[in-house]
Write an enzyme that holds these catalytic residues in place. Structure first.
Site, mmCIF file in Angstrom:
data_model
loop_
_atom_site.group_PDB
_atom_site.id
_atom_site.type_symbol
_atom_site.label_atom_id
_atom_site.label_comp_id
_atom_site.label_asym_id
_atom_site.label_seq_id
_atom_site.Cartn_x
_atom_site.Cartn_y
_atom_site.Cartn_z
ATOM 1 N N GLN B 125 0.863 -1.187 0.000
ATOM 2 C CA GLN B 125 0.000 0.000 0.000
ATOM 3 C C GLN B 125 0.896 1.233 0.000
ATOM 4 O O GLN B 125 1.648 1.460 0.952
ATOM 5 C CB GLN B 125 -0.867 -0.020 1.258
ATOM 6 C CG GLN B 125 -1.761 1.181 1.438
ATOM 7 C CD GLN B 125 -2.107 1.391 2.906
ATOM 8 O OE1 GLN B 125 -1.286 1.151 3.789
ATOM 9 N NE2 GLN B 125 -3.322 1.848 3.176
ATOM 10 N N SER B 160 5.321 -0.761 3.863
ATOM 11 C CA SER B 160 5.569 -2.102 4.394
ATOM 12 C C SER B 160 5.586 -3.107 3.256
ATOM 13 O O SER B 160 4.709 -3.102 2.395
ATOM 14 C CB SER B 160 4.465 -2.505 5.385
ATOM 15 O OG SER B 160 4.386 -1.556 6.418
ATOM 16 N N GLU B 243 -8.556 -1.023 6.184
ATOM 17 C CA GLU B 243 -7.308 -1.140 6.941
ATOM 18 C C GLU B 243 -7.578 -1.128 8.440
ATOM 19 O O GLU B 243 -7.088 -1.970 9.181
ATOM 20 C CB GLU B 243 -6.372 0.014 6.569
ATOM 21 C CG GLU B 243 -5.108 0.057 7.426
ATOM 22 C CD GLU B 243 -4.043 0.968 6.860
ATOM 23 O OE1 GLU B 243 -4.381 1.878 6.070
ATOM 24 O OE2 GLU B 243 -2.873 0.781 7.219
ATOM 25 N N GLU B 368 -3.925 9.483 17.375
ATOM 26 C CA GLU B 368 -4.579 10.807 17.396
ATOM 27 C C GLU B 368 -5.601 10.896 16.262
ATOM 28 O O GLU B 368 -6.713 11.398 16.446
ATOM 29 C CB GLU B 368 -3.543 11.934 17.248
ATOM 30 C CG GLU B 368 -2.657 12.141 18.476
ATOM 31 C CD GLU B 368 -1.636 11.033 18.678
ATOM 32 O OE1 GLU B 368 -1.196 10.434 17.683
ATOM 33 O OE2 GLU B 368 -1.308 10.730 19.841
HETATM 34 C C1 LIG Z 1 5.367 0.224 11.081
HETATM 35 C C2 LIG Z 1 4.740 1.147 10.080
HETATM 36 C C3 LIG Z 1 4.286 0.655 8.877
HETATM 37 C C4 LIG Z 1 3.711 1.504 7.942
HETATM 38 N N1 LIG Z 1 3.301 0.977 6.742
HETATM 39 C C5 LIG Z 1 2.796 1.798 5.793
HETATM 40 C C6 LIG Z 1 2.415 1.295 4.514
HETATM 41 O O1 LIG Z 1 2.530 0.096 4.250
HETATM 42 N N2 LIG Z 1 1.931 2.141 3.584
HETATM 43 C C7 LIG Z 1 1.804 3.465 3.837
HETATM 44 O O2 LIG Z 1 1.328 4.184 2.971
HETATM 45 N N3 LIG Z 1 2.157 4.003 5.048
HETATM 46 C C8 LIG Z 1 2.651 3.198 6.019
HETATM 47 N N4 LIG Z 1 3.026 3.717 7.251
HETATM 48 C C9 LIG Z 1 2.953 5.159 7.444
HETATM 49 C C10 LIG Z 1 1.869 5.617 8.415
HETATM 50 O O3 LIG Z 1 0.600 5.502 7.824
HETATM 51 C C11 LIG Z 1 2.192 7.078 8.778
HETATM 52 O O4 LIG Z 1 3.440 7.090 9.441
HETATM 53 C C12 LIG Z 1 1.145 7.691 9.671
HETATM 54 O O5 LIG Z 1 -0.066 7.854 8.976
HETATM 55 C C13 LIG Z 1 1.601 9.038 10.269
HETATM 56 O O6 LIG Z 1 2.064 9.915 9.294
HETATM 57 P P1 LIG Z 1 3.465 10.661 9.470
HETATM 58 O O7 LIG Z 1 4.473 9.615 9.731
HETATM 59 O O8 LIG Z 1 3.654 11.533 8.333
HETATM 60 O O9 LIG Z 1 3.320 11.518 10.789
HETATM 61 P P2 LIG Z 1 2.618 12.966 10.881
HETATM 62 O O10 LIG Z 1 1.361 12.947 10.140
HETATM 63 O O11 LIG Z 1 3.607 14.000 10.545
HETATM 64 O O12 LIG Z 1 2.306 12.993 12.423
HETATM 65 C C14 LIG Z 1 3.201 13.491 13.426
HETATM 66 C C15 LIG Z 1 2.419 13.589 14.736
HETATM 67 O O13 LIG Z 1 1.394 14.577 14.562
HETATM 68 C C16 LIG Z 1 0.156 14.048 14.925
HETATM 69 N N5 LIG Z 1 -0.902 14.627 14.103
HETATM 70 C C17 LIG Z 1 -0.915 14.812 12.757
HETATM 71 N N6 LIG Z 1 -2.083 15.314 12.363
HETATM 72 C C18 LIG Z 1 -2.847 15.444 13.473
HETATM 73 C C19 LIG Z 1 -4.171 15.896 13.707
HETATM 74 N N7 LIG Z 1 -4.982 16.294 12.721
HETATM 75 N N8 LIG Z 1 -4.619 15.868 14.978
HETATM 76 C C20 LIG Z 1 -3.826 15.454 16.005
HETATM 77 N N9 LIG Z 1 -2.575 15.034 15.834
HETATM 78 C C21 LIG Z 1 -2.094 15.009 14.582
HETATM 79 C C22 LIG Z 1 0.279 12.555 14.662
HETATM 80 O O14 LIG Z 1 -0.666 11.814 15.401
HETATM 81 C C23 LIG Z 1 1.695 12.293 15.102
HETATM 82 O O15 LIG Z 1 1.719 12.089 16.484
HETATM 83 C C24 LIG Z 1 3.609 2.883 8.205
HETATM 84 C C25 LIG Z 1 4.068 3.387 9.428
HETATM 85 C C26 LIG Z 1 4.639 2.526 10.358
HETATM 86 C C27 LIG Z 1 5.119 3.099 11.655
#
Ligand SMILES: Cc1cc2nc3c(=O)[nH]c(=O)nc-3n(C[C@H](O)[C@H](O)[C@H](O)COP(=O)(O)OP(=O)(O)OC[C@H]3O[C@@H](n4cnc5c(N)ncnc54)[C@H](O)[C@@H]3O)c2cc1C
Lengths: 362, 404
Positions: B125, B160, B243, B368
């Site tokens: 994905q 992933s 998901e 969150e």
């Molecule tokens: C083990 C693992 C596997 C993954 N696998 C995949 C995959 O297969 N495919 C894929 O596409 N993605 C994958 N991801 C990515 C995952 O979906 C994102 O890391 C996640 O959605 C958070 O986005 P970000 O890392 O950009 O953090 P950010 O969005 O930058 O978030 C940073 C912090 O801000 C907070 N925050 C952001 N917006 C808000 C809001 N509106 N209200 C309150 N708090 C907020 C978040 O909760 C977080 O604590 C994976 C992540 C991990 C850790």
């Protein structure tokens, strides 16, 4: 059987909810507070004679409905949501103990009358800190001495079932409400919807009931866990609905307060704890009816989760309403006090966890 | 009928499913080599499909079993005691797979679904980017039309399984002049196509379950579009719903290093189960884990009764992540300083699981974001104002910004 409700259970929930709204809205609890009455006798009459709620877990052969634990938990959830004051919980525990004992006279004499709402019977149990009673003498000369507190509806009960230690170990004794040497002091209950009393026995005549007292008390404790979990689930849902409703309409800084994450996330956590507790409650109800061997653990899990979650939700309900939520006129404090009481009655969270640990063989 | 299915499932599992000790796929990939793990999973998935237990609710014409959620529930119940070696297919089947079942064209379903089920093709994905995770609609990867094909450029991250995937479901911007949610499309991308580069990334545990993926003028053929052009956000919402439900109802393995029974046994081994504090914590862990399992079961029963879980899938996902965190705290109390340093596999597994726990509160939408979803879509609270919802994407600031 499933975790989701059957059509009959949904219908039962609907009818109890309607009854609560019509006959026992929160305004009537406020009338009881003002009058000092422990419960509304007319409401109790209807709950028993008309809705049959005191006989849900009593077999048909003893005048009950034999509907089972799941039906009971569904009804209690609705009564809990409305904080309905009644002697139901005490009656349920007493009936459970009698059912598990092997005393036919007690079964014939008490169960049909409990089911019909003719007799208020309670089980004089409290947590491990709640006092002790000893039995002496034999046959018609049997007497009890000691104290138990707090006892559900101890002041209003027509008959009390009192566990006591005698020469042959623990037994459950039947004591008439008007017996000599029985003093009953109604206590100030933190929860306005419960009437609780201190029972003092001083050479009070009693009759030992035949049967396994330990097993009967354990079954009553399990049922108490289920019942308090069910009431707490209903009340917690009422808090969740009330508070999310308010968060949708109360505006601050130009937007509904529910748009602020400090509010939204607390409500989301409340929803989560409710859903988890409710699933555990349904599992306990199901186990009670179908897998009695699993019931002690399942009921304990439901109680442990819901009692704490509800108490938290009730505090959050006060907090998220702001000043209005702290007033006497607002309903939040009624739930707050009920939540506190449900959490500690018959043993607080620590004692409940100890009991669960025992049941799990840890 | 369903009794029959249960009996068949039980017998098949007893005869064919390996019972494994504690451990996770990544740790195993490390020790046995990734190729061996993938070969094992592919072989097992093929067997599972041949026996009629893959794609239980998917239509027969696409390789599924054409059964109902009743059989799906039975299967989940019967297989709960096993750790089936099918992990590399989890994402593909539950996310792109279920999305294709819902939104795919007949040709797409015929081409892709049977090979997912039979274990021949692995999917990933491709949503998150360096500048767009929680706010995935701010993504910058672009797909530009060229005749009836598209040309894909950009960078995805945290993907992933990309290192061993054959296909991916990718979100790309197809119209940057529209507000951010309205100019996105979803495509199927061949991970072996020219211009696709996959680089593994290491996570906190030291393993490499996810990757960064670069797309350099990758051609997407006609027929790669899932759903409609510029309606990719709708497709994304469908996939994200699958998901959350998949993660939330996945249940935790009984042999997990942070499971109640594992920690109880470890505590007993250390002679700590007489300690009242430890007993209470273990009992509470049991209660909380049991409730998470039961809620997943309740959602499945509701689905079977025709009531879809919708946003309540987020409750399940949030509850699972919170449980992982709680279990980590219990483990610390139960094991004390034995957790600080160790030379046994058992303690290493517990330690790795604690280090891995925060990942589940980030992957698949952070806790969150789940709380926002629960608040807004379950409880009906006001939405976040979303200051950027109406602005054309090419006028927005996205991602990480620093003062110049
Ligand atoms: C083990 C693992 C596997 C993954 N696998 C995949 C995959 O297969 N495919 C894929 O596409 N993605 C994958 N991801 C990515 C995952 O979906 C994102 O890391 C996640 O959605 C958070 O986005 P970000 O890392 O950009 O953090 P950010 O969005 O930058 O978030 C940073 C912090 O801000 C907070 N925050 C952001 N917006 C808000 C809001 N509106 N209200 C309150 N708090 C907020 C978040 O909760 C977080 O604590 C994976 C992540 C991990 C850790």
């Amino acid at each position: 059987m499933t975790l989701i409700l059957t059509d009959e259970e949904v219908a039962l929930a609907d009818s109890v909810r309607k009854f609560v709204a019509d006959r026992s809205p929160l305004t009537s609890l406020r009338q009881l507070i003002a009058s000092g009455e422990p419960f509304d006798a007319g409401v109790w009459k209807q709950m028993t004679a008309q809705l049959g709620l005191a006989g849900l877990t009593i077999p048909e052969s003893y005048g009950g409905a034999g509907a089972g634990y799941s039906a009971l938990s569904v009804a209690l959830t609705e009564l809990g949501a409305g904080l309905v004051a009644s002697p139901l919980l005490g009656c349920l525990l007493a009936a459970e103990a009698v059912l598990r004992l092997g005393d036919d006279t007690a079964k014939q004499g008490l169960l049909p009358n409990i089911a019909a709402g003719e007799l208020i019977v309670t089980l004089a149990v409290a947590s491990s800190a709640g006092g002790q009673v000893t039995a002496s003498g034999a046959g018609d000369g049997t007497v009890l001495t000691g104290t138990v507190s707090p006892v559900l509806n101890g002041a209003e009960a027509d008959v009390l079932l009192v566990p006591a230690d005698g020469a042959d170990g623990k037994a459950i004794y039947l004591v008439q409400g008007g017996a000599d040497g029985l003093a009953r002091t109604r206590l100030t209950a933190v929860d306005h919807s419960r009437s609780l009393a201190r029972i003092t026995l001083a050479g009070t005549p009693a009759r030992a009931l035949a049967g396994d007292a330990a097993a009967a008390l354990a079954a009553a404790a399990d049922l108490a866990n289920l019942a308090l979990a069910a009431e707490s689930a209903g009340a917690m849902k009422a808090c969740l609905d009330m508070t999310s409703g308010y968060a949708r309409i109360r505006v601050a800084f130009g937007q509904p307060i529910g748009a602020f994450q400090a509010v939204k996330h607390r409500l989301a956590d409340m929803e989560k704890s409710f859903e988890l507790g409710y699933a555990a409650l349904r599992d306990a109800a199901r186990a009670g009816d179908e897998k009695p061997g699993d019931f002690p653990v399942a009921a304990s899990v439901a109680r442990v989760l819901l009692a704490s979650a509800y108490a938290e939700a009730a505090v959050d309900t006060v907090q998220l309403h702001g000043g209005i939520g702290f007033t006497w006129e607002h309903d939040a404090h009624l739930y707050y006090k009920n939540g506190l009481s449900n959490k500690v009655l018959l043993g607080g969270p620590g004692e409940q966890l100890d009991r669960l640990a025992d049941a799990l063989g840890i | 009928m369903s009794d029959d299915f249960r009996a068949r499932a039980r017998a098949w599992l007893a005869a064919n499913a390996p019972r494994r000790a504690a451990g996770d796929d990544e740790a195993e990939a490390e020790s046995r080599g990734q190729a061996a793990v993938i070969a094992e999973h592919k072989a097992f998935q093929a067997k599972l499909h041949a026996a009629g237990f893959a794609g239980i609710t998917w239509p027969r014409e696409y390789g599924g079993q054409g059964l109902t959620s009743a059989e799906q529930i039975i299967w989940s119940q019967e297989s709960a005691g096993y750790d089936l070696p099918t992990g590399v297919f989890f994402i593909g089947l539950s996310m792109p797979g279920n999305t294709l079942v819902e939104l795919g064209t007949d040709a797409q379903k015929r081409r892709y679904l049977p090979k997912m089920l039979s274990g021949e093709e692995i999917w990933c994905q491709l949503f998150s980017e360096p500048g767009a995770g929680s706010d995935v609609a701010s993504l910058q990867t672009s797909a530009v039309r060229d005749g009836d094909e598209w040309v894909l450029n950009g960078e995805k991250v945290w993907t992933s399984g990309a290192q061993y995937s054959d296909f991916g479901a990718i979100l790309a911007r197809t119209d940057p002049t529209k507000p951010k949610h309205n100019g996105i499309s979803m495509f199927i991308v061949d991970m072996h196509a020219p211009g696709v580069t996959v680089r593994p990334l290491k996570v906190a545990t030291g393993h490499s379950p996810f990757n960064e993926v670069f797309f350099d003028n990758v051609r997407l053929p006609a027929g790669a579009l899932i759903g409609e052009e510029n309606k990719g956000w709708d497709a994304a919402v469908v996939m994200l719903r699958h998901e959350r439900i998949a993660i939330g109802t996945m249940g935790s393995s009984r042999t997990s290093p942070l499971a109640f029974s594992t920690l109880r046994d470890l505590a007993a081994g250390l002679g700590k189960t007489a300690d009242q504090g430890v007993r209470r914590e273990l009992a509470e862990l049991y209660a909380r884990s049991r409730a998470v399992q039961l809620f997943a079961l309740l959602l499945r029963e509701e689905t079977q009764a025709g009531r879809l879980p919708g946003a309540r899938g987020s409750v399940a996902k949030l509850a699972g992540s919170d449980l992982g965190r709680f279990a980590g705290n219990v483990a610390a109390d139960v094991l004390g300083d034995q957790l600080a340093a160790f030379d046994t596999d058992e303690l290493a597994a517990v330690s790795t699981a604690i280090v891995a726990a925060p990942g589940s509160a980030i992957a698949g939408g952070t806790s969150e974001i789940q709380r926002n979803i629960i608040g807004e879509r379950v409880l009906g609270l006001a939405k976040d104002p979303g200051v950027d919802r109406a602005t054309p994407f090419n006028q927005l600031r996205v991602g990480t910004q620093r003062e110049q």
